[in-house]
Design a protein around this motif. Structure first.
Motif, PDB file in Angstrom:
ATOM      1  N   ILE A 146      12.374 102.501 106.974  1.00  0.00           N
ATOM      2  CA  ILE A 146      13.958 102.585 107.553  1.00  0.00           C
ATOM      3  C   ILE A 146      13.661 103.475 108.900  1.00  0.00           C
ATOM      4  O   ILE A 146      13.127 104.786 108.507  1.00  0.00           O
ATOM      5  N   GLY A 147      14.165 103.340 109.804  1.00  0.00           N
ATOM      6  CA  GLY A 147      14.328 104.053 111.029  1.00  0.00           C
ATOM      7  C   GLY A 147      15.801 104.091 111.178  1.00  0.00           C
ATOM      8  O   GLY A 147      16.755 103.404 110.676  1.00  0.00           O
ATOM      9  N   VAL A 148      16.002 105.051 112.423  1.00  0.00           N
ATOM     10  CA  VAL A 148      17.441 105.135 112.774  1.00  0.00           C
ATOM     11  C   VAL A 148      17.379 105.175 114.294  1.00  0.00           C
ATOM     12  O   VAL A 148      16.682 105.704 115.041  1.00  0.00           O
ATOM     13  N   ASN A 149      18.418 104.443 115.036  1.00  0.00           N
ATOM     14  CA  ASN A 149      18.642 104.605 116.197  1.00  0.00           C
ATOM     15  C   ASN A 149      20.102 105.120 116.553  1.00  0.00           C
ATOM     16  O   ASN A 149      20.838 105.202 115.761  1.00  0.00           O
ATOM     17  N   ALA A 150      20.389 105.968 117.842  1.00  0.00           N
ATOM     18  CA  ALA A 150      21.648 106.464 118.095  1.00  0.00           C
ATOM     19  C   ALA A 150      21.910 105.930 119.648  1.00  0.00           C
ATOM     20  O   ALA A 150      20.759 106.280 120.322  1.00  0.00           O
ATOM     21  N   SER A 151      23.084 105.575 119.843  1.00  0.00           N
ATOM     22  CA  SER A 151      23.225 105.076 121.503  1.00  0.00           C
ATOM     23  C   SER A 151      24.512 105.801 121.656  1.00  0.00           C
ATOM     24  O   SER A 151      25.480 105.263 120.944  1.00  0.00           O
ATOM     25  N   LEU A 152      24.715 106.206 123.004  1.00  0.00           N
ATOM     26  CA  LEU A 152      25.914 106.504 123.612  1.00  0.00           C
ATOM     27  C   LEU A 152      26.134 105.861 124.830  1.00  0.00           C
ATOM     28  O   LEU A 152      25.365 105.787 125.745  1.00  0.00           O
ATOM     29  N   MET A 153      27.120 104.962 124.873  1.00  0.00           N
ATOM     30  CA  MET A 153      27.333 104.014 125.776  1.00  0.00           C
ATOM     31  C   MET A 153      28.867 103.825 126.380  1.00  0.00           C
ATOM     32  O   MET A 153      29.491 104.337 125.843  1.00  0.00           O
ATOM     33  N   PHE A 154      28.909 103.832 127.547  1.00  0.00           N
ATOM     34  CA  PHE A 154      30.099 103.410 128.255  1.00  0.00           C
ATOM     35  C   PHE A 154      30.439 102.074 128.042  1.00  0.00           C
ATOM     36  O   PHE A 154      29.642 101.061 128.110  1.00  0.00           O
ATOM     37  N   ASP A 155      31.706 101.609 127.848  1.00  0.00           N
ATOM     38  CA  ASP A 155      32.489 100.240 127.621  1.00  0.00           C
ATOM     39  C   ASP A 155      33.171  99.784 128.966  1.00  0.00           C
ATOM     40  O   ASP A 155      34.269 100.329 128.984  1.00  0.00           O
ATOM     41  N   VAL A 156      32.430  99.151 129.552  1.00  0.00           N
ATOM     42  CA  VAL A 156      33.052  98.871 131.051  1.00  0.00           C
ATOM     43  C   VAL A 156      33.926  97.389 130.780  1.00  0.00           C
ATOM     44  O   VAL A 156      33.375  96.318 130.635  1.00  0.00           O
ATOM     45  N   ILE A 157      35.165  97.501 130.585  1.00  0.00           N
ATOM     46  CA  ILE A 157      35.911  96.461 130.355  1.00  0.00           C
ATOM     47  C   ILE A 157      36.119  95.511 131.572  1.00  0.00           C
ATOM     48  O   ILE A 157      36.275  95.745 132.806  1.00  0.00           O
ATOM     49  N   LEU A 158      35.795  94.128 131.356  1.00  0.00           N
ATOM     50  CA  LEU A 158      35.608  93.136 132.364  1.00  0.00           C
ATOM     51  C   LEU A 158      36.939  92.296 132.500  1.00  0.00           C
ATOM     52  O   LEU A 158      37.166  91.502 133.438  1.00  0.00           O
ATOM     53  N   THR A 159      37.551  92.036 131.367  1.00  0.00           N
ATOM     54  CA  THR A 159      38.779  91.223 131.391  1.00  0.00           C
ATOM     55  C   THR A 159      40.135  91.876 130.926  1.00  0.00           C
ATOM     56  O   THR A 159      40.036  93.046 130.222  1.00  0.00           O
ATOM     57  N   LYS A 160      41.360  91.532 131.386  1.00  0.00           N
ATOM     58  CA  LYS A 160      42.492  92.196 131.345  1.00  0.00           C
ATOM     59  C   LYS A 160      42.941  92.234 129.854  1.00  0.00           C
ATOM     60  O   LYS A 160      43.703  93.353 129.102  1.00  0.00           O
ATOM     61  N   ALA A 161      42.493  91.252 128.893  1.00  0.00           N
ATOM     62  CA  ALA A 161      42.713  91.135 127.610  1.00  0.00           C
ATOM     63  C   ALA A 161      41.723  92.142 126.766  1.00  0.00           C
ATOM     64  O   ALA A 161      41.944  92.042 125.527  1.00  0.00           O
ATOM     65  N   ASN A 162      40.703  92.785 127.195  1.00  0.00           N
ATOM     66  CA  ASN A 162      39.778  93.340 126.792  1.00  0.00           C
ATOM     67  C   ASN A 162      38.821  92.597 125.747  1.00  0.00           C
ATOM     68  O   ASN A 162      38.433  93.140 124.780  1.00  0.00           O
ATOM     69  N   THR A 163      38.763  91.247 126.062  1.00  0.00           N
ATOM     70  CA  THR A 163      37.688  90.472 125.259  1.00  0.00           C
ATOM     71  C   THR A 163      36.465  90.404 125.791  1.00  0.00           C
ATOM     72  O   THR A 163      35.538  89.967 125.072  1.00  0.00           O
ATOM     73  N   MET A 164      35.966  90.988 126.837  1.00  0.00           N
ATOM     74  CA  MET A 164      34.749  90.868 127.329  1.00  0.00           C
ATOM     75  C   MET A 164      34.334  92.237 128.173  1.00  0.00           C
ATOM     76  O   MET A 164      35.412  92.715 128.816  1.00  0.00           O
ATOM     77  N   SER A 165      33.424  92.977 127.883  1.00  0.00           N
ATOM     78  CA  SER A 165      33.005  94.113 128.454  1.00  0.00           C
ATOM     79  C   SER A 165      31.350  94.262 128.695  1.00  0.00           C
ATOM     80  O   SER A 165      30.557  93.307 128.144  1.00  0.00           O
ATOM     81  N   PHE A 166      31.003  95.175 129.452  1.00  0.00           N
ATOM     82  CA  PHE A 166      29.549  95.628 129.654  1.00  0.00           C
ATOM     83  C   PHE A 166      29.338  96.906 129.243  1.00  0.00           C
ATOM     84  O   PHE A 166      30.136  97.920 129.570  1.00  0.00           O
ATOM     85  N   GLY A 167      28.297  97.023 128.217  1.00  0.00           N
ATOM     86  CA  GLY A 167      27.995  98.404 127.699  1.00  0.00           C
ATOM     87  C   GLY A 167      26.746  98.926 128.141  1.00  0.00           C
ATOM     88  O   GLY A 167      25.797  98.245 128.401  1.00  0.00           O
ATOM     89  N   TRP A 168      26.479 100.004 128.657  1.00  0.00           N
ATOM     90  CA  TRP A 168      25.232 100.589 129.130  1.00  0.00           C
ATOM     91  C   TRP A 168      25.262 102.284 128.795  1.00  0.00           C
ATOM     92  O   TRP A 168      26.483 102.866 128.605  1.00  0.00           O
ATOM     93  N   GLY A 169      23.929 102.721 128.774  1.00  0.00           N
ATOM     94  CA  GLY A 169      24.192 104.114 128.234  1.00  0.00           C
ATOM     95  C   GLY A 169      22.749 104.791 128.081  1.00  0.00           C
ATOM     96  O   GLY A 169      21.704 104.295 128.830  1.00  0.00           O
ATOM     97  N   ILE A 170      22.698 105.652 127.061  1.00  0.00           N
ATOM     98  CA  ILE A 170      21.255 106.510 126.688  1.00  0.00           C
ATOM     99  C   ILE A 170      21.347 106.373 125.133  1.00  0.00           C
ATOM    100  O   ILE A 170      22.239 106.260 124.510  1.00  0.00           O
ATOM    101  N   GLY A 171      20.016 106.278 124.575  1.00  0.00           N
ATOM    102  CA  GLY A 171      19.762 106.119 123.385  1.00  0.00           C
ATOM    103  C   GLY A 171      18.546 106.604 122.811  1.00  0.00           C
ATOM    104  O   GLY A 171      17.702 107.167 123.736  1.00  0.00           O
ATOM    105  N   TYR A 172      18.418 107.265 121.490  1.00  0.00           N
ATOM    106  CA  TYR A 172      17.348 107.699 120.894  1.00  0.00           C
ATOM    107  C   TYR A 172      16.997 106.870 119.866  1.00  0.00           C
ATOM    108  O   TYR A 172      17.853 106.243 119.136  1.00  0.00           O
TER     109      TYR A 172
END
Length: 248
Positions: A80-106
């Motif tokens: 068993i391992g563990v990941n942690a990710s802190l990401m920005f959620d960049v919204i691409l549609t007005k209804a918030n149905t599509m977005s792009f995530g990017w960030g940093i993780g361990y």
């Protein structure tokens, strides 16, 4: 290692304090709290009429295995391992149905197969084999720690009770790798760790997928980069499957 982990969490907090909502989502006035700090920026509560952002701090609890010289899913369930990710959620549609995530993780990779990792320093290779019969240790482990950059294209239905599908990938840099053996001698446990594999691959990259509802998801990662790079070394490439909890 403790300093690196402390630095990661300090960066994590600084990212949290800069998260902001950008536009309104029509008809969303729910007072339910679907996750920890879901409506909190780190400094003050968000206004409820603002558009929600999701999956910014995610924790994965995963089963780790190898493929290549080993069959899929042949490692013990305790791998068993563990990941942690802190990401920005960049919204691409007005209804918030599509977005792009990017960030940093361990990421902490942990595999508890009873495999013997042998360093051949003369040929700069790493050999992996089962322990000889009758000399198996009480326990053994291969572990590695990574700093990573995750990228995701995110699709979801409307509202905080949304269904979501995320596909992407990540690239990481290995902080260290090690093998550990535990022996029992005269009723006492003795642990031995080996570091410094001569051809340890410093990079790890692969594809990821998440499928779930609201702040829970099934997670899978299929990597393309082997653990060791020399021609004569063991052919082992990591895979991971598990569950993701999105804290906010």
């Amino acid at each position: 290692m403790k300093k690196l982990i402390l630095l990661f969490f300090l960066m994590l907090y600084s990212f949290i304090t800069f998260g902001q909502y950008e536009s309104e989502e029509e008809g969303l006035y729910s007072r339910f709290r679907p996750g920890v700090m879901w409506f909190y920026s780190g400094l003050k509560p968000y206004e409820e009429e603002k558009l929600r952002k999701y999956d910014r701090l995610m924790v994965d609890v995963v089963y780790n295995d190898f493929y290549g010289d080993r069959d899929y899913f042949s490692s013990p369930w305790q791998s068993i391992g563990v990941n942690a990710s802190l990401m920005f959620d960049v919204i691409l549609t007005k209804a918030n149905t599509m977005s792009f995530g990017w960030g940093i993780g361990y990421s902490h990779f942990s595999n508890r197969s009873k495999l013997q990792f042998t360093r051949d320093l003369d040929n700069k290779t790493t050999l992996v084999a089962d322990f000889p019969a009758g000399s198996e240790p009480k326990g053994s482990k291969f572990g590695a720690n990574y700093i990573e950059i995750p990228l995701e294209l995110r699709f979801r239905t409307k509202g905080h009770k949304h269904f979501k599908f995320m596909i992407g990938g990540k690239i990481g840099y290995q902080l260290n790798s090690f093998s550990k053996q535990i022996e029992r001698i005269d009723g006492k446990k003795y642990a031995t760790k080996n570091y410094g594999f001569p051809d340890s691959n410093p990079l790890r990259y692969g594809a990821t997928v998440r499928i779930g509802i609201r702040n829970w998801a099934f997670y899978g990662a299929y990597y393309f980069s082997p653990l060791f790079t020399a021609d004569g070394s063991a052919d082992l490439t990591p895979i991971s499957v598990g569950i993701t909890l999105s804290l906010f």
